[in-house]
Structure formats: structure tokens, C-alpha cells
Design an enzyme around this catalytic site. Structure first.
Site, PDB file in Angstrom:
ATOM      1  N   ASP A 285      52.334  38.537  33.705  1.00 24.59           N
ATOM      2  CA  ASP A 285      50.944  38.765  33.265  1.00 24.59           C
ATOM      3  C   ASP A 285      50.401  39.895  33.988  1.00 24.59           C
ATOM      4  OD1 ASP A 285      48.477  37.673  32.268  1.00 24.59           O
ATOM      5  OD2 ASP A 285      48.109  36.992  34.241  1.00 24.59           O
ATOM      6  N   ASP A 480      48.770  33.813  36.974  1.00 25.81           N
ATOM      7  CA  ASP A 480      47.961  33.184  38.035  1.00 25.81           C
ATOM      8  C   ASP A 480      46.699  32.470  37.417  1.00 25.81           C
ATOM      9  OD1 ASP A 480      46.192  35.338  37.064  1.00 25.81           O
ATOM     10  OD2 ASP A 480      45.177  35.443  38.818  1.00 25.81           O
ATOM     11  N   ASP A 484      47.952  30.953  31.757  1.00 20.21           N
ATOM     12  CA  ASP A 484      49.192  30.804  32.078  1.00 20.21           C
ATOM     13  C   ASP A 484      50.217  29.843  32.136  1.00 20.21           C
ATOM     14  OD1 ASP A 484      49.193  33.958  32.147  1.00 20.21           O
ATOM     15  OD2 ASP A 484      48.146  33.771  33.955  1.00 20.21           O
TER      16      ASP A 484
END
Length: 600
Positions: A285, A480, A484
Site C-alpha cells: 500500500d 496499515d 487494506d
């Protein structure tokens, strides 16, 4: 001693008497295991002791009993050492907290602490809950959580993670959440889960042990049948007791879990540890993972004669009244330079657009370009040029445009070193998956050498990307945020940035990085790979030596007593080799100093 007393004939009876209690306890343990549907190599130990007693090899039976008991103790000792970092985490749980109440202090149970309580943290005490620092400074020892050797300095208003130890003078902490919902409580739940887990390698070892049991019985039977000497069969059984197969794997894997925890990489069990060792594709990410997740001041441009430090001070003072991430980032950047921030008055905020109010008798407006332009009656000057993804904050003072503050979410400083490191560790493909715009993602990751970049993704599209990559190779997803969590859950290994990340991401992940450093990802991968290699080495060498000893015993080169001593030496060597996982020294990325903030 009996021989010296002229009673040598009583020696066999003495040895047999010593064996019977051990054999009886072992038989009970085997029966209980069979009731649970578990078949292990303890059967070989029982058979070897029983057979030795039947054929008159009482001394051999006694040696096997001693060696088996010693092996069990050695295994327990080894696992105890292997779990030491994880045990240290569990042993540090605070039981109570000291709370300020009406000008006095009172000791209260941990469950009685609620958000907003002001707690006193004395020197040497473990922070019981997550909170914000209510004193000017504090020094925290986070080594038990993150492996960082040096204390961390925090300033007033900074977030403090539960589980850290106060390494300096006493300070006050404002509780942000109950103890049961704090970071440390979540870590303890993950540790307990990890300790109860069983890896695929361990389950495979159980299956192999059945094959080894069959080979042992076949070899012992063949030796007896071909030579007519039951002592050779007993010697074969003795050499096979106990087996390095069932000792090496659990000890090595638990040692690897403990070693990873020492570096702030919490792996939720032996299964995820083994899976982490096999990953070939990494999906990252962007916000909060590759980037810091906290906007910083990139540049400041003035539009009147207001000094830059004064403009920033007034803007940050007004932004104290807002909970918007950009406002809080500006406040943190200015406060870190030690500038005094007065309390604003008459504040009016339009969520997502900006604020107006008075600071020290001066009229101040801070926010987006359109918001400040409306406040000035449409007289806002042209904004400065900014890179894609940067945010321009306009500031007006006393009805005049004062300038602009350009803010951006920077790339983590260790990313450039981390990516080559994990490629050396066997990660063949690295991708970026972000919900941000493509031009922003391309600017941030320029020069990193990623294999692919997917931008503008919804949480569902991130899941689809993970599933598509899983068809090619084992996939690790790192994130995080709450968005996600679904992708972390469907990946072969999900890794959450747990120091500041969302609780949902940490719950869905298989690995949690307790320290807010993406570089620890490489540390976890290296420990997992080396731990798995150590376990396999221990199994291969141990089984090879055991089989060689069994063949030698079948051909009459080893007596039962000699076979027992040989097998004990093999077991000790295997366990000591498995404990090498505790000494793994992974390649680490030095912590980079924080990026300098603009001088005020």
C-alpha cells in the site's frame, strides 16, 4: 555399588525397578494421545524399553528411560529459551494504574481506566494504556516491543504506546482508550495465539514420524528375523528413541517467532512464520506504508511582509482547534520547533475547508484556496506550483493574504534501502496497490524500481489484485488502513503497520510490525527464511544420523546401551542446532534521522 557389596545379581532388578515408573507414565501418555487421535514416536520409546526388559537388557532399558526423560526435559528447556522474548512481553502486563482524582492520586485496577483519565507514570513503570503525553517531555524504553535499544523522547501531545516503559522522570498521560482496546493488549492477544499455533511443517513432521515409525519397526523386525537375535531388534528400537524429527521443528519455529518479536516483528504463529519464508511476491500500500502517512511542510511562500515564522505560528495556533489531519500535521511541525502556540478564540470551522478565528488579537484564516479566497472577498493571490499529491494551505492574516504552506506525505526514508534488501532475500516481484491517483503514486515511487503500479483501487479491487497475483506465486500484502484489511486477509501473508495503523488491519494480518518502520519487513522475512532452513537442516541431519545408527545396530555394530547413548547425542545436537534460530542476526537498515522541518 551392588557389585562391590557382592550383590551383582541384584543389579538387573535394580535397573528394571527404575524403568517401570517411567514406562508406566509413558504408556498412559500414549493412551491419552491415541484417544485424541494422535500417534507419535513415543510408541518407539515404550517398545524399546519393554523389549529391552523382555530380552534381559535391563541396563539398556534404564539408559533409554534416563535418555527419554532427559530428552523431554531438554526439549522443554529449549522451548522455554525459544519463547523468552514472547514470555517477556507477557510478564510485563501492568495490573493497576495511578490516576489523578480531585488533586489526589489513587491506585485503580486497569479495567477502571477510561478515556480522558489523567494517569501518573512513574519511572520504571509500564504504560498501561495508549494515550497522549500531558507533560513537557518523556523518555520511553520501547525495546521490549520494537527491539530499539535507545529510549525514545516524546514531547507534549505526542502519542504514547502502551507496553513501553518509562525510562525517565515521572510524567502524566491522558488515556485515549481502555486497556483492553490498547496496543499492548492487542499484542498480548496475538502472542497467545502465536504460542498455541502449529505450523504446516510441524503437521508434516507428525506425518513423517508415522513413516519413520514404520521404517523403525520394519528394520527391527528384519534384524530379528534374519539373525534370530532379538537384541539387535532392541538396539534398533533404542537408536530410534526419541526422534529428532519431533524435536527440531517446534523448537526452531518457536525460536524464530521469539527472535522476530525481539526486533518488533510479531508473527502470529508458526504457520505464518513458515508461509512468510516462502513468499515470492510483495504488494505494498502507499499511504502510511511506503509513505509516512503524516503530511509534512515542504515549503512556505509569503505573499506579504509577515515573517515566515510568524505566519506559521499564527496558522498553527488556529489549527489547534481542528482535528483535521492536515491541521494537526501543521501544528505538530511548528510545535516541534519549540514555537509557543497561543490558544485561539472565536474559532469557526467549515469541515474539510478551513477555519477562521483570532490569535493574539489578530484575525487569521487557514484552509483551502477557495475557502480563504471567500474569506478575503475573492482577493486571494495565485497559489505556488506544487508536485502531484502535495497540498497547498492558504493563510490570511488581518484580511490580507499572508502566504501558502505546501505540505506533502513523504516517502519513508528507509524504503530505498528496504526494497533491494528484500529482493536479495528472494522476493522476485514488488507491486504498489493504492487508492490514490496514478500521477501521485508515480511521483512518490519514481526511481524505486517497482515491477508494477496499480492506482485508484477500491478495497475490493485490491483484493482482486492479490488473488490474481496468488495464481502465480505466494503473495505478501502490506498495509496499515481499514481499507487494506480485506486484502491482508486474502493474501498468503498479510503484514500490518501496527504502530499507528488501524486495528482492523492488525486483526486481519498474519504479521504486525510493532515499530513504525517499513524496513523491519526485511528483518522478518530474513528471520523466517533462516529459521525454516535451520529446522529443515536439523531434521535432515538428525534423521540421517538416526537411520545410519539403526542400520549399524541391525548389523550388530551397536549394543542397545551404545545405541541409547548415540541417540541421546544426536538429540542434543539437533536441539542445539534448532536453537541457532535465537542467534539469527538479520541484516537491518539503520534508522534514518527525521527529516528536518523548516526553521522558524
Amino acid at each position: 555399588m551392588l557389585q562391590a557389596m557382592g550383590q551383582a545379581a541384584l543389579a538387573p532388578l535394580f535397573w528394571a525397578t527404575a524403568v517401570v515408573p517411567v514406562l508406566a507414565a509413558l504408556v498412559v501418555e500414549i493412551l491419552l494421545s491415541l484417544r485424541r487421535g494422535q500417534v507419535g514416536l513415543d510408541i518407539v520409546a515404550a517398545l524399546s524399553m519393554s523389549a529391552a526388559l523382555i530380552v534381559g537388557e535391563e541396563l539398556a532399558a534404564a539408559v533409554v528411560a534416563v535418555m527419554y526423560s532427559g530428552g523431554t526435559f531438554l526439549e522443554s528447556y529449549a522451548e522455554g529459551r525459544a519463547r523468552r522474548e514472547m514470555r517477556d512481553l507477557l510478564s510485563r502486563v501492568p495490573r493497576a494504574a495511578t490516576r489523578h482524582v480531585n488533586g489526589a492520586l489513587e491506585e485503580v485496577p486497569l479495567d477502571a481506566v477510561v478515556p480522558g483519565d489523567r494517569l501518573l507514570i512513574r519511572q520504571g513503570e509500564v504504560l498501561p494504556v495508549d494515550g497522549t503525553l500531558a507533560s513537557d517531555t518523556a523518555f520511553l524504553d520501547t525495546s521490549a516491543l520494537t527491539g530499539e535499544a535507545l529510549p525514545v523522547r516524546l514531547d507534549r501531545g505526542a502519542a504514547a504506546m502502551s507496553g513501553a516503559t518509562n525510562a525517565g522522570a515521572a510524567f502524566d498521560l491522558i488515556a485515549e482508550r481502555p486497556a483492553a482496546e490498547s496496543t499492548y493488549a492487542g499484542i498480548l492477544r496475538l502472542v497467545e495465539t502465536a504460542q498455541q499455533s502449529k505450523a504446516p511443517m510441524s503437521r508434516l513432521a507428525d506425518l513423517w514420524s508415522l513413516g519413520f515409525l514404520a521404517v523403525t519397526l520394519a528394520l527391527a523386525g528384519a534384524a530379528w528375523a534374519l539373525t534370530g537375535d532379538p537384541v539387535r531388534a532392541v538396539a534398533v528400537l533404542v537408536v530410534a528413541t526419541p526422534c529428532p524429527l519431533i524435536l527440531a521443528v517446534p523448537v526452531a519455529l518457536v525460536a524464530g517467532l521469539s527472535r522476530a518479536a525481539h526486533f518488533g516483528v510479531l508473527i502470529k504463529g508458526a504457520g505464518p512464520l513458515e508461509a512468510l519464508a516462502r513468499v515470492k511476491t510483495l504488494i505494498l500500500d502507499k499511504t502510511g506504508t511506503l509513505t509516512d502517512g503524516r503530511p509534512r511542510i515542504v515549503s512556505v511562500e509569503r505573499r506579504d511582509d509577515t515573517p515566515e515564522p510568524e505566519m506559521l505560528r499564527l496558522a498553527a495556533a488556529l489549527d489547534q482547534a481542528s482535528r483535521h489531519p492536515i491541521a494537526q500535521a501543521l501544528v505538530a511541525a511548528v510545535a516541534a520547533q519549540g514555537a509557543p502556540l497561543p490558544v485561539p478564540t472565536g474559532v469557526q470551522e467549515i469541515p474539510g475547508e478551513g477555519l477562521t478565528g483570532q490569535v493574539g488579537g489578530r484575525d487569521v484564516a487557514v484552509g483551502g484556496l477557495g475557502f480563504v479566497a471567500r474569506h478575503l472577498g475573492g482577493a486571494a493571490p495565485a497559489p505556488p506550483a506544487a508536485d502531484p499529491g502535495a497540498l497547498v494551505v492558504a493563510v490570511a492574516i488581518d484580511g490580507h493574504p499572508a502566504g501558502f504552506v505546501v505540505m506533502a506525505d513523504p516517502l519513508r526514508q528507509e524504503v530505498g534501502q528496504m526494497l533491494p534488501l528484500i529482493r536479495r532475500q528472494g522476493i522476485a516481484r514488488i507491486l504498489l496497490a493504492t487508492g490514490d491517483r496514478a500521477e501521485v503514486a508515480e511521483r512518490v515511487t519514481r526511481g524505486l524500481g517497482l515491477d508494477a503500479l496499480s492506482a485508484g483501487l477500491t478495497p475490493g479491487q485490491k483484493v482482486d489484485l492479490v488473488l490474481e497475483e496468488r495464481r502465480r506465486a505466494p503473495v505478501m500484502m502490506v498495509g496499515d488502513g481499514l481499507n487494506d484489511a480485506p486484502a491482508l486477509a486474502v493474501a498468503d501473508i498479510g503484514v500490518a503497520m501496527g504502530a499507528r495503523g488501524a486495528a482492523a488491519a492488525a486483526e486481519a494480518a498474519d504479521v504486525v510490525l510493532l515499530v513504525d518502520r517499513i524496513g523491519r519487513l526485511g528483518t522478518g522475512i530474513e528471520i523466517a527464511r533462516r529459521t525454516r532452513r535451520i529446522a529443515l537442516e536439523s531434521v535432515a541431519v538428525g534423521l540421517g544420523l538416526s537411520l545410519a545408527g539403526m542400520v549399524a545396530a541391525a548389523f550388530g555394530f551397536l549394543t542397545p546401551v551404545e545405541g541409547a547413548l548415540l541417540q541421546e547425542g544426536i538429540d542434543v545436537a539437533v536441539i542445539l542446532n534448532a536453537l541457532r534460530a535465537l542467534a539469527i542476526k538479520p541484516e537491518t537498515i539503520p534508522e534514518a534521522p527525521p527529516a528536518p522541518a523548516p526553521t522558524l
